[in-house]
Scaffold this active site. Sequence first.
Site, PDB file in Angstrom:
ATOM      1  N   HIS A 426       0.831  -1.223   0.000  1.00 41.81           N
ATOM      2  CA  HIS A 426       0.000   0.000   0.000  1.00 41.81           C
ATOM      3  C   HIS A 426       0.857   1.262   0.000  1.00 41.81           C
ATOM      4  O   HIS A 426       0.341   2.357  -0.226  1.00 41.81           O
ATOM      5  CB  HIS A 426      -0.907   0.041   1.242  1.00 41.81           C
ATOM      6  CG  HIS A 426      -1.920  -1.056   1.297  1.00 41.81           C
ATOM      7  ND1 HIS A 426      -2.812  -1.283   0.276  1.00 41.81           N
ATOM      8  CD2 HIS A 426      -2.181  -1.994   2.250  1.00 41.81           C
ATOM      9  CE1 HIS A 426      -3.573  -2.330   0.602  1.00 41.81           C
ATOM     10  NE2 HIS A 426      -3.205  -2.785   1.794  1.00 41.81           N
ATOM     11  N   ASP A 463      -2.591 -10.700  -2.114  1.00 39.21           N
ATOM     12  CA  ASP A 463      -3.089 -10.180  -0.847  1.00 39.21           C
ATOM     13  C   ASP A 463      -4.575  -9.848  -1.029  1.00 39.21           C
ATOM     14  O   ASP A 463      -5.001  -9.478  -2.113  1.00 39.21           O
ATOM     15  CB  ASP A 463      -2.302  -8.920  -0.465  1.00 39.21           C
ATOM     16  CG  ASP A 463      -2.631  -8.421   0.932  1.00 39.21           C
ATOM     17  OD1 ASP A 463      -1.850  -8.725   1.862  1.00 39.21           O
ATOM     18  OD2 ASP A 463      -3.666  -7.737   1.102  1.00 39.21           O
ATOM     19  N   HIS A 465      -6.177  -7.397  -0.091  1.00 43.29           N
ATOM     20  CA  HIS A 465      -6.351  -5.979  -0.399  1.00 43.29           C
ATOM     21  C   HIS A 465      -5.651  -5.630  -1.709  1.00 43.29           C
ATOM     22  O   HIS A 465      -4.618  -6.220  -2.049  1.00 43.29           O
ATOM     23  CB  HIS A 465      -5.768  -5.114   0.723  1.00 43.29           C
ATOM     24  CG  HIS A 465      -6.347  -5.412   2.067  1.00 43.29           C
ATOM     25  ND1 HIS A 465      -5.722  -6.218   3.001  1.00 43.29           N
ATOM     26  CD2 HIS A 465      -7.519  -5.021   2.615  1.00 43.29           C
ATOM     27  CE1 HIS A 465      -6.480  -6.305   4.084  1.00 43.29           C
ATOM     28  NE2 HIS A 465      -7.579  -5.595   3.876  1.00 43.29           N
ATOM     29  N   ASP A 550      -4.052 -12.871   3.769  1.00 49.41           N
ATOM     30  CA  ASP A 550      -5.266 -12.434   4.444  1.00 49.41           C
ATOM     31  C   ASP A 550      -6.542 -12.782   3.679  1.00 49.41           C
ATOM     32  O   ASP A 550      -7.631 -12.419   4.101  1.00 49.41           O
ATOM     33  CB  ASP A 550      -5.207 -10.931   4.790  1.00 49.41           C
ATOM     34  CG  ASP A 550      -4.589 -10.087   3.698  1.00 49.41           C
ATOM     35  OD1 ASP A 550      -4.354 -10.617   2.594  1.00 49.41           O
ATOM     36  OD2 ASP A 550      -4.344  -8.891   3.951  1.00 49.41           O
TER      37      ASP A 550
HETATM   38 ZN   LIG Z   1      -3.827  -7.173   3.001  1.00 45.15          ZN
END
Ligand SMILES: [Zn+2]
Length: 612
Positions: A426, A463, A465, A550
């Site tokens: 991120h 991931d 996200h 995750d």
């Molecule tokens: Zn993540």
Amino acid sequence: MTIPYRDLTSKALCLLIILTIVLGCRRVKDAPSPMEVIITNTGIEMVKIPEGWFDMGSSSGSPDESPLHKVWISSFWMDRYEVIQEQFKKFQISDPSHFKDPNNPLEQINWTDAILFCNERSRAEGLEPCYDEESWECNFQANGYRLPTEAEWEYACRAGTRTNFSFGNDVRNLKNHAWFAENSSDRTHPVGQKKSNPWGLYDMYGNVSEWCNDFYSENYYKNSDQKNPRGPMKGKERVLRGGAWNSSSDSCRSSYRSSDPSIDDTCLASDAIGFRCVRNASNNTSPGKNMVKEKQNRKTSKTGLVYDDIYLEHKTTPGHPETSGRLVAITQRLKTSGLYSQLIKLSPKPVPYEWLTTVHSPEYIQRVKKSCENNAGYLDSMDVPISTQSYEAALVAAGGVLSAIDAVVEKKVTNAFCAVRPPGHHALKDKAMGFCIFNNVAVGTRYIQKKHNLSDVLIVDWDVHHGNGTQAMFYDDPSVLYFSTHRYPFYPGTGSETEKGDGQGLNYNINVPLPIGSGDADYLRAFKEKLEPAALAFSPDFVLISAGFDAHKDDLLGGMKVTAEGFAQLTQIVKEISEKCCEGRLVSVLEGGYGLEGLAASVEAHIRVLTR
Ligand SMILES: [Zn+2]
């Protein structure tokens, strides 16, 4: 915290998933046959080609390529490169080549001189020469060197593929694999500069066309033998395979056939014709006494592990999911499973400033340093809690990726897993986000390109996200293919399918948004249908994984249903891409994963596949 723990639309999406789930997991393809590479005692690299069936010819090419027919080939050794001028001169044969350079392919060679070289090379290694020097007949039982049969050549060139080229049907990628009319500047080039085929053979397309042992006949495929076909009994011309520096893309195709008179005056021989040698391997499963050095054995991968206790010193706030306990759970699991002792430990160092600034601004780096020194508590938002040693940990996290890349490029390991934190995907050029400080994978990408001169990097980000930071850094860059599967809509809000890249980088950014509750089958489908074709067409020189776990079914944040076995299957797909495109060069870097048990089990399953 900006990460939503609950999603109000989840019930509606669950219903949608139940309606749209299609079939179960599809079987992942078998791994490619292990390729053994040796150096003969005359210093020539050879690849062991496994026995097997293949479809020879083409139903859509020139008439002489049909019919498409099944052929069985016994195992053999094949030169990894076309014979170069330096090798030819070792046997005190004068070099006829037009484009002189010791590392360029030998050319301007007629068929009979090529087979005389095979015999000389056999004698130099104490092997029985294959060719009768009066009748030019080949004794296929002899253990010496010879020219490949046309069928052996095509089988090795295809390397298990059925497409026009071993990298697919997209002719635009030929420039990455071959010197041909469009990019050769009207001359040959040193061998091995372009990408290899999936079996590790170079210059199968382009540079120079290669002599085969067979006589040429346009109609031969109609009555070809099924097992080890050796061409017609008689003829005036011999088969040539693979395009040359002056060839059109069409005449570089795997199944393309051409020919030339077999016995010719050297003065009239073509500067677009060379060759490579083969040797039987079926009765010779061990390398044998003339094979002095086993250079590479792909039967199992040596896998590196990057870890350092400094990663535990990045302290987050109480109750925060991104804790040092994550790495403790991973290392304990690797030790209790017995996997830890099999891994090559790679010690990380802080990332040098000049590499960190390839993706982050100097002002931002300074702000991270100062914020940690001043114990500011968090960086940019409540999302990124920090402690006094977080700066050091973040430097060593990015530095760990560079250590892994060095070890892979230097062939100390085949691939590596980096158990690092803080995570990175991120992080933006000048902003910390979503538990991330420095973008570890992005720094690694620039390092691969600028330090190791490997041009094209594939980043696979599974991931849960979306890796908004990584996407932003390479959005207009066609040398980086970024592929992400992620829950959508979800934190950080980016990652829709319409975000495809910009400018030159258009179509080099692939987002596969998935609804909450997606599981193994959904992820596998995305990898088989979206990642695999795009990655093979892109043909990376190095593969990086942003390995967040995750999306595991028991994760605290993710809301997805992937199992540890699912992550193993995703790993297998990405590993196969790296094996097909770039000799297995792959570095996987930990991102998220917040349910300790699921995280540890998934990392174990992931590394097990890497070590296979
Ligand atoms: Zn993540």
